[in-house]
Design a protein around this motif. Structure first.
Motif, PDB file in Angstrom:
ATOM      1  N   LEU A 261      -4.279  -6.546   8.346  1.00  0.00           N
ATOM      2  CA  LEU A 261      -3.685  -7.228   7.194  1.00  0.00           C
ATOM      3  C   LEU A 261      -2.618  -8.238   7.586  1.00  0.00           C
ATOM      4  O   LEU A 261      -2.481  -9.299   6.957  1.00  0.00           O
ATOM      5  CB  LEU A 261      -3.086  -6.191   6.237  1.00  0.00           C
ATOM      6  N   LEU A 262      -1.819  -7.917   8.593  1.00  0.00           N
ATOM      7  CA  LEU A 262      -0.697  -8.782   8.933  1.00  0.00           C
ATOM      8  C   LEU A 262      -1.166 -10.152   9.402  1.00  0.00           C
ATOM      9  O   LEU A 262      -0.502 -11.170   9.183  1.00  0.00           O
ATOM     10  CB  LEU A 262       0.173  -8.123  10.007  1.00  0.00           C
ATOM     11  N   SER A 263      -2.289 -10.207  10.091  1.00  0.00           N
ATOM     12  CA  SER A 263      -2.770 -11.484  10.619  1.00  0.00           C
ATOM     13  C   SER A 263      -3.633 -12.252   9.635  1.00  0.00           C
ATOM     14  O   SER A 263      -3.821 -13.453   9.762  1.00  0.00           O
ATOM     15  CB  SER A 263      -3.536 -11.255  11.916  1.00  0.00           C
ATOM     16  N   VAL A 264      -4.204 -11.515   8.687  1.00  0.00           N
ATOM     17  CA  VAL A 264      -5.080 -12.192   7.713  1.00  0.00           C
ATOM     18  C   VAL A 264      -4.621 -11.868   6.299  1.00  0.00           C
ATOM     19  O   VAL A 264      -5.416 -11.540   5.439  1.00  0.00           O
ATOM     20  CB  VAL A 264      -6.544 -11.773   7.933  1.00  0.00           C
ATOM     21  N   MET A 265      -3.343 -11.971   6.088  1.00  0.00           N
ATOM     22  CA  MET A 265      -2.727 -11.545   4.831  1.00  0.00           C
ATOM     23  C   MET A 265      -3.398 -12.170   3.609  1.00  0.00           C
ATOM     24  O   MET A 265      -3.653 -11.507   2.616  1.00  0.00           O
ATOM     25  CB  MET A 265      -1.250 -11.935   4.857  1.00  0.00           C
ATOM     26  N   SER A 266      -3.649 -13.457   3.705  1.00  0.00           N
ATOM     27  CA  SER A 266      -4.157 -14.160   2.526  1.00  0.00           C
ATOM     28  C   SER A 266      -5.599 -13.786   2.191  1.00  0.00           C
ATOM     29  O   SER A 266      -6.076 -14.059   1.092  1.00  0.00           O
ATOM     30  CB  SER A 266      -4.054 -15.670   2.740  1.00  0.00           C
ATOM     31  N   MET A 267      -6.287 -13.223   3.159  1.00  0.00           N
ATOM     32  CA  MET A 267      -7.708 -12.908   2.959  1.00  0.00           C
ATOM     33  C   MET A 267      -7.942 -11.436   2.613  1.00  0.00           C
ATOM     34  O   MET A 267      -9.064 -11.038   2.351  1.00  0.00           O
ATOM     35  CB  MET A 267      -8.494 -13.251   4.230  1.00  0.00           C
ATOM     36  N   VAL A 268      -6.882 -10.647   2.618  1.00  0.00           N
ATOM     37  CA  VAL A 268      -7.036  -9.195   2.473  1.00  0.00           C
ATOM     38  C   VAL A 268      -7.098  -8.797   0.999  1.00  0.00           C
ATOM     39  O   VAL A 268      -6.324  -9.271   0.179  1.00  0.00           O
ATOM     40  CB  VAL A 268      -5.889  -8.461   3.174  1.00  0.00           C
ATOM     41  N   SER A 269      -8.030  -7.944   0.666  1.00  0.00           N
ATOM     42  CA  SER A 269      -8.114  -7.397  -0.683  1.00  0.00           C
ATOM     43  C   SER A 269      -7.817  -5.903  -0.725  1.00  0.00           C
ATOM     44  O   SER A 269      -7.777  -5.290  -1.790  1.00  0.00           O
ATOM     45  CB  SER A 269      -9.521  -7.635  -1.266  1.00  0.00           C
ATOM     46  N   SER A 270      -7.630  -5.275   0.455  1.00  0.00           N
ATOM     47  CA  SER A 270      -7.327  -3.834   0.515  1.00  0.00           C
ATOM     48  C   SER A 270      -6.574  -3.532   1.795  1.00  0.00           C
ATOM     49  O   SER A 270      -6.640  -4.280   2.773  1.00  0.00           O
ATOM     50  CB  SER A 270      -8.623  -3.014   0.463  1.00  0.00           C
ATOM     51  N   PHE A 271      -5.823  -2.427   1.800  1.00  0.00           N
ATOM     52  CA  PHE A 271      -5.085  -1.998   3.001  1.00  0.00           C
ATOM     53  C   PHE A 271      -6.031  -1.569   4.122  1.00  0.00           C
ATOM     54  O   PHE A 271      -5.728  -1.680   5.300  1.00  0.00           O
ATOM     55  CB  PHE A 271      -4.186  -0.804   2.675  1.00  0.00           C
ATOM     56  N   GLY A 272      -7.124  -1.034   3.746  1.00  0.00           N
ATOM     57  CA  GLY A 272      -8.047  -0.450   4.717  1.00  0.00           C
ATOM     58  C   GLY A 272      -9.070   0.405   3.997  1.00  0.00           C
ATOM     59  O   GLY A 272      -9.284   0.258   2.795  1.00  0.00           O
ATOM     60  N   THR A 273      -9.692   1.297   4.689  1.00  0.00           N
ATOM     61  CA  THR A 273     -10.690   2.190   4.083  1.00  0.00           C
ATOM     62  C   THR A 273     -10.291   3.637   4.307  1.00  0.00           C
ATOM     63  O   THR A 273      -9.674   3.978   5.322  1.00  0.00           O
ATOM     64  CB  THR A 273     -12.086   1.963   4.688  1.00  0.00           C
ATOM     65  N   VAL A 274     -10.632   4.465   3.360  1.00  0.00           N
ATOM     66  CA  VAL A 274     -10.408   5.914   3.472  1.00  0.00           C
ATOM     67  C   VAL A 274     -11.745   6.565   3.799  1.00  0.00           C
ATOM     68  O   VAL A 274     -12.733   6.349   3.096  1.00  0.00           O
ATOM     69  CB  VAL A 274      -9.838   6.495   2.171  1.00  0.00           C
ATOM     70  N   GLU A 275     -11.781   7.304   4.887  1.00  0.00           N
ATOM     71  CA  GLU A 275     -13.018   7.924   5.332  1.00  0.00           C
ATOM     72  C   GLU A 275     -12.922   9.438   5.285  1.00  0.00           C
ATOM     73  O   GLU A 275     -11.833  10.004   5.385  1.00  0.00           O
ATOM     74  CB  GLU A 275     -13.353   7.481   6.767  1.00  0.00           C
ATOM     75  N   ILE A 276     -14.058  10.047   5.156  1.00  0.00           N
ATOM     76  CA  ILE A 276     -14.153  11.510   5.202  1.00  0.00           C
ATOM     77  C   ILE A 276     -14.610  11.903   6.595  1.00  0.00           C
ATOM     78  O   ILE A 276     -15.686  11.508   7.050  1.00  0.00           O
ATOM     79  CB  ILE A 276     -15.153  12.039   4.158  1.00  0.00           C
ATOM     80  N   LYS A 277     -13.789  12.653   7.303  1.00  0.00           N
ATOM     81  CA  LYS A 277     -14.158  13.147   8.639  1.00  0.00           C
ATOM     82  C   LYS A 277     -14.831  14.504   8.487  1.00  0.00           C
ATOM     83  O   LYS A 277     -14.306  15.395   7.834  1.00  0.00           O
ATOM     84  CB  LYS A 277     -12.905  13.270   9.517  1.00  0.00           C
ATOM     85  N   GLU A 278     -15.992  14.650   9.113  1.00  0.00           N
ATOM     86  CA  GLU A 278     -16.770  15.883   8.989  1.00  0.00           C
ATOM     87  C   GLU A 278     -17.068  16.478  10.350  1.00  0.00           C
ATOM     88  O   GLU A 278     -17.290  15.747  11.323  1.00  0.00           O
ATOM     89  CB  GLU A 278     -18.086  15.629   8.262  1.00  0.00           C
ATOM     90  N   SER A 279     -17.071  17.790  10.416  1.00  0.00           N
ATOM     91  CA  SER A 279     -17.544  18.519  11.596  1.00  0.00           C
ATOM     92  C   SER A 279     -18.103  19.848  11.127  1.00  0.00           C
ATOM     93  O   SER A 279     -17.645  20.407  10.131  1.00  0.00           O
ATOM     94  CB  SER A 279     -16.407  18.746  12.606  1.00  0.00           C
ATOM     95  N   SER A 280     -19.112  20.327  11.820  1.00  0.00           N
ATOM     96  CA  SER A 280     -19.787  21.559  11.403  1.00  0.00           C
ATOM     97  C   SER A 280     -18.895  22.773  11.610  1.00  0.00           C
ATOM     98  O   SER A 280     -18.062  22.822  12.522  1.00  0.00           O
ATOM     99  CB  SER A 280     -21.090  21.741  12.189  1.00  0.00           C
ATOM    100  N   LEU A 281     -19.080  23.755  10.722  1.00  0.00           N
ATOM    101  CA  LEU A 281     -18.358  25.022  10.864  1.00  0.00           C
ATOM    102  C   LEU A 281     -19.109  25.919  11.837  1.00  0.00           C
ATOM    103  O   LEU A 281     -20.340  25.919  11.893  1.00  0.00           O
ATOM    104  CB  LEU A 281     -18.242  25.725   9.508  1.00  0.00           C
ATOM    105  N   ASN A 282     -18.361  26.687  12.594  1.00  0.00           N
ATOM    106  CA  ASN A 282     -18.961  27.601  13.570  1.00  0.00           C
ATOM    107  C   ASN A 282     -18.826  29.024  13.056  1.00  0.00           C
ATOM    108  O   ASN A 282     -17.858  29.730  13.328  1.00  0.00           O
ATOM    109  CB  ASN A 282     -18.278  27.456  14.927  1.00  0.00           C
ATOM    110  N   ILE A 283     -19.810  29.451  12.250  1.00  0.00           N
ATOM    111  CA  ILE A 283     -19.823  30.803  11.687  1.00  0.00           C
ATOM    112  C   ILE A 283     -20.967  31.570  12.322  1.00  0.00           C
ATOM    113  O   ILE A 283     -22.117  31.124  12.287  1.00  0.00           O
ATOM    114  CB  ILE A 283     -20.003  30.789  10.156  1.00  0.00           C
TER     115      ILE A 283
END
Length: 555
Positions: A261-283
């Protein structure tokens, strides 16, 4: 419940409008007894062998054993058939167990059940499943806590960027925070729903555990024996449901990826993306391995006589492997073309399944309604649904031409040229066992997971097995010739089919002898495959030269 038990009234007295406190409970009569009625009860000859326990031990919710036959609800379960490993009533005896060798009253079959393998395995399965459900719930609770922590971490990251983005930050912060909250809300709701399901599993398993412990401690051997058979189906049901729930789970949390964002301030429409991190359960939750109780296990006798019942052809095809279902349908592997034939044991054609190539070997897995078939020309294995009688699934590739096939635990053993491959049902090769010689035409799994194999292109040889460690062992002292088929039963015998000599033999692990039972005189002509019915009452052999299926009655 214990306090209710102590205030239980005598059943016999209550029916006469008298309300004396019970001191004992007869589990056979299913009735509470006061001191006076207990004395009378003990002096009645018919009740002398009944199982009487302290009334404090009675819990109507836990101490509950079904004695009714599932097939004939108006009949009481009285007998045990070791051939079918099942409890049955008098009506079942007349309709389904006439030819069974060992039919025992439940009281006789239940002798020493507490020292049996099945009793021990049921106890272990109850304990294992209880622990697994508890572990699953604990891990899911940790996931929720971690999800909350990750939410805070991501929101902090967003706020740090806010101070650098000045004017633009006010416009996009609300939208991004809303996205985070929505994701968190949805994931939290899913987790809450899952925890509810887990708790339901834990309660159900706890009920089974309480029932098992209560009856183990206070029940008679017959009741314990019946209880074991009653809860086998419940345990399998809970394990299947629990495995499905576990397999659908992922370890979820939120993370934040910063944009430039700091380098392309004028072109930014969002701070970033929120992702879901997944890993399998070991049961750790494996399918139950509930076997017959060893101390009460009564196995079938070895078939000693074979009488030809019927012979028929499957559309003029050369048949190799044969698979038999519990309802005596025959799945016939066809070397001629891609048609796999399904026929009755009387020769009626029931279905034609279009496979992806000619077939050779077949392994039945009726617990999943599946049959696994080798396609040598395609270097592949393909699954068939034995209920719908249709091809299912894609080709599972093998490193080479494959002939013999067997199921070992939840994996597949496939025979190729001088090798046996241990494969996952997805095609991943787990082990390669070098057995030398030529094509492995048939495989059968022993009690200790050793693989007995037949190589039909080799002249004189001994019956051999290979362990999962790769060690090849010679089993018989006497030679077999052009052995093309081998199958083991549950009581320590191997059934051998020699193609060139057209001999059907039985090898006894007890006295190390090989005896010939069928030859060309009984109609064998260059046989390629064979299979027994589930109860060993029928033997089916495919003749390659005459293109016939021979069905023998076994006694």
């Amino acid at each position: 419940m214990a306090s209710e038990s102590r205030n239980m009234h005598c059943g016999n007295c209550s029916r006469r409008s008298r309300y004396n406190n019970a001191v004992k409970y007869c589990t056979d009569c299913e009735d509470a007894l006061c001191i006076d009625c207990l004395d009378v009860h003990g002096n009645i000859k018919l009740c002398a062998s009944h199982h009487v326990i302290n009334v404090e031990a009675v819990d109507g919710k836990v101490f509950n054993i079904s004695k009714s036959c599932k097939i004939h609800p108006d009949m009481v379960l009285e007998y045990f058939c070791s051939d079918h490993d099942t409890l049955y009533c008098r009506s079942c005896m007349a309709s389904d167990h006439r030819s069974c060798d060992k039919l025992l009253p439940i009281e006789v079959a239940a002798k020493g059940v507490k020292s049996s393998t099945m009793y021990e395995e049921i106890g272990n399965d109850v304990t294992t499943l209880t622990s697994a459900v508890q572990e699953f719930e604990d891990q899911k609770n940790k996931i929720v806590l971690n999800l909350n922590d990750s939410k805070i971490y991501v929101q902090d990251s967003v706020k740090k960027m806010k101070t650098q983005l000045q004017e633009r930050i006010q416009e996009i912060e609300a939208a991004l925070m809303s996205e985070i909250d929505k994701l968190h809300e949805d994931l939290s709701k899913e987790s809450a729903d899952d925890i509810g399901k887990i708790r339901d599993h834990r309660k159900n398993v706890q009920n089974i555990s309480e029932q098992f412990n209560s009856i183990s401690k206070h029940g008679s051997e017959s009741q314990i024996f019946m209880m074991i058979h009653n809860i086998k189906e419940q345990l399998n049901c809970h394990v299947n449901g629990f495995q499905q729930l576990v397999s659908s789970q992922k370890n979820v949390s939120l993370s934040f990826n910063e944009s430039k964002l700091l380098s392309v301030m004028s072109m930014v429409s969002s701070f970033g993306t929120v992702e879901i991190k997944e890993s399998s359960l070991n049961i750790d939750c494996k399918p139950l391995k509930i076997h017959q109780a060893q101390i009460v296990q009564q196995q079938r006798k070895i078939p000693a006589q074979f009488k030809l019942d019927v012979k028929f052809k499957a559309a003029g095809a050369y048949i190799a492997g044969i698979g038999a279902t519990k309802d005596n349908r025959l799945f016939l592997c066809n070397q001629t073309d891609s048609n796999l034939y399904v026929m009755s044991d009387k020769g009626q054609q029931l279905a034609t399944i279009q496979m992806d190539g000619p077939q050779w070997g077949i392994a039945m897995e009726e617990e999943t309604n599946s049959a696994w078939v080798t396609l040598p020309d395609k270097h592949s294995v393909q699954a068939v649904d034995v209920v719908t009688m249709r091809k299912k699934g894609q080709l599972i590739k093998s490193p080479g031409r494959c002939h013999g096939i067997a199921l070992i635990d939840d994996q597949i053993a496939v025979g190729s040229y001088g090798r046996i491959y241990i494969m996952c049902k997805t095609g991943e090769i787990k082990k390669t066992l070098d057995v030398g010689g030529s094509e492995v035409h048939s495989i059968s799994v022993g009690q200790k997971n050793q693989l007995y194999y037949a190589q039909g292109n080799i002249g004189k040889s001994t019956l051999k097995s290979v362990g999962l460690d790769g060690l090849v062992t010679s089993i018989s002292a006497e030679n077999v010739n052009y052995l093309i088929g081998v199958k083991l039963d549950r009581i320590g015998n191997a059934y051998l089919l020699e193609c060139a000599a057209a001999h059907f033999k039985i090898y006894s692990f007890e006295d190390k002898s090989i005896k010939t039972f069928l030859t060309k005189n009984e109609g064998l002509n260059n046989p390629y495959g064979f299979a027994f019915s589930n109860d060993f009452s029928k033997l089916c052999i495919s003749n390659c030269n005459t293109k016939e299926i021979l069905v023998f009655q076994c006694t």
